[in-house]
Enzyme design. Structure first.
Site, mmCIF file in Angstrom:
data_model
loop_
_atom_site.group_PDB
_atom_site.id
_atom_site.type_symbol
_atom_site.label_atom_id
_atom_site.label_comp_id
_atom_site.label_asym_id
_atom_site.label_seq_id
_atom_site.Cartn_x
_atom_site.Cartn_y
_atom_site.Cartn_z
ATOM 1 N N VAL A 144 11.478 18.322 56.137
ATOM 2 C CA VAL A 144 11.046 17.171 55.354
ATOM 3 C C VAL A 144 11.517 15.992 56.203
ATOM 4 O O VAL A 144 12.688 15.615 56.170
ATOM 5 C CB VAL A 144 11.666 17.171 53.935
ATOM 6 C CG1 VAL A 144 11.282 15.909 53.181
ATOM 7 C CG2 VAL A 144 11.242 18.413 53.165
ATOM 8 N N PRO A 145 10.615 15.446 57.035
ATOM 9 C CA PRO A 145 11.006 14.613 58.179
ATOM 10 C C PRO A 145 11.433 13.180 57.858
ATOM 11 O O PRO A 145 10.741 12.218 58.186
ATOM 12 C CB PRO A 145 9.750 14.637 59.055
ATOM 13 C CG PRO A 145 8.627 14.783 58.076
ATOM 14 C CD PRO A 145 9.174 15.663 56.978
ATOM 15 N N CYS A 146 12.595 13.054 57.268
ATOM 16 C CA CYS A 146 13.120 11.722 56.957
ATOM 17 C C CYS A 146 13.399 10.926 58.228
ATOM 18 O O CYS A 146 13.489 9.700 58.179
ATOM 19 C CB CYS A 146 14.354 11.833 56.072
ATOM 20 S SG CYS A 146 15.608 12.968 56.668
ATOM 21 N N HIS A 147 13.483 11.606 59.374
ATOM 22 C CA HIS A 147 13.714 10.904 60.637
ATOM 23 C C HIS A 147 12.503 10.064 61.053
ATOM 24 O O HIS A 147 12.619 9.200 61.915
ATOM 25 C CB HIS A 147 14.073 11.897 61.751
ATOM 26 C CG HIS A 147 13.008 12.903 62.049
ATOM 27 N ND1 HIS A 147 12.868 14.066 61.305
ATOM 28 C CD2 HIS A 147 12.015 12.918 62.964
ATOM 29 C CE1 HIS A 147 11.843 14.759 61.787
ATOM 30 N NE2 HIS A 147 11.302 14.080 62.787
#
Length: 179
Positions: A144-147
């Site tokens: 879950v690419p919060c970056h």
């Protein structure tokens, strides 16, 4: 607290450790093989806090994640940016947080969004700060690419795994182009 809640068994999860180019990755899966958390080894206390915050008491035992999960983590860090597409992810969190986390998965690899763009994407354009808080409470980093979320001025902003790691993740997704 009710008698039933006191005697309810804790959620049983498995913690695996997988090597990556930016440090050991901690992957937490449930009995069905769904990913419940992913973080980096130097943030294990944070991972444990998030698990507790999302699920209450958990029984977290060391072991191996299912082979498809292990293969996906290895493949993604090896350059297959579609490797996470088929993984089942289960999270706790509020309805709002889960909406933010779904929107994060909709950001294509190699692209970024601002907190404002993410808030607009979930239909809450004024909830920029709340989106930031939900982003920070994401228990399943990288998958879950919060970056992929950056500041309104285009700069890299806080990342639970550290800004250097965020820079590496974004460059990895952009084919090696540093941001």
């Amino acid at each position: 607290m009710t008698e039933q809640a006191e005697t309810a068994p804790a959620l049983t999860l498995t913690l695996d450790r997988i090597a990556s180019p930016v440090g050991e990755v901690l992957v937490v899966t449930d009995a069905d093989g769904a990913v419940r958390a992913l973080d980096f080894h130097d943030y294990e206390p944070r991972l444990r806090r998030l698990l507790h915050r999302h699920y209450g008491p958990v029984a977290l035992g060391e072991g191996r994640a299912p082979q498809p999960v292990r293969d996906a983590v290895t493949a993604w860090f090896g350059g297959d940016l579609t490797a996470f597409d088929g993984l089942e992810v289960r999270t706790g969190g509020t309805v709002f947080q889960r909406a933010v986390w779904r929107a994060l998965r909709d950001i294509p690899a190699g692209e970024t969004r601002t907190y404002g763009q993410l808030a607009a994407a979930i239909g809450a354009p004024k909830a920029v700060r709340a989106v930031g808080l939900a982003n920070g409470a994401n228990p399943v980093g990288v998958i879950v690419p919060c970056h992929r979320v950056i500041g309104a001025n285009g700069t890299l902003t806080g990342y639970a795994g550290g800004l250097e790691r965020k820079r590496w993740l974004l460059a990895h997704e952009a084919g090696g182009r540093l941001l």
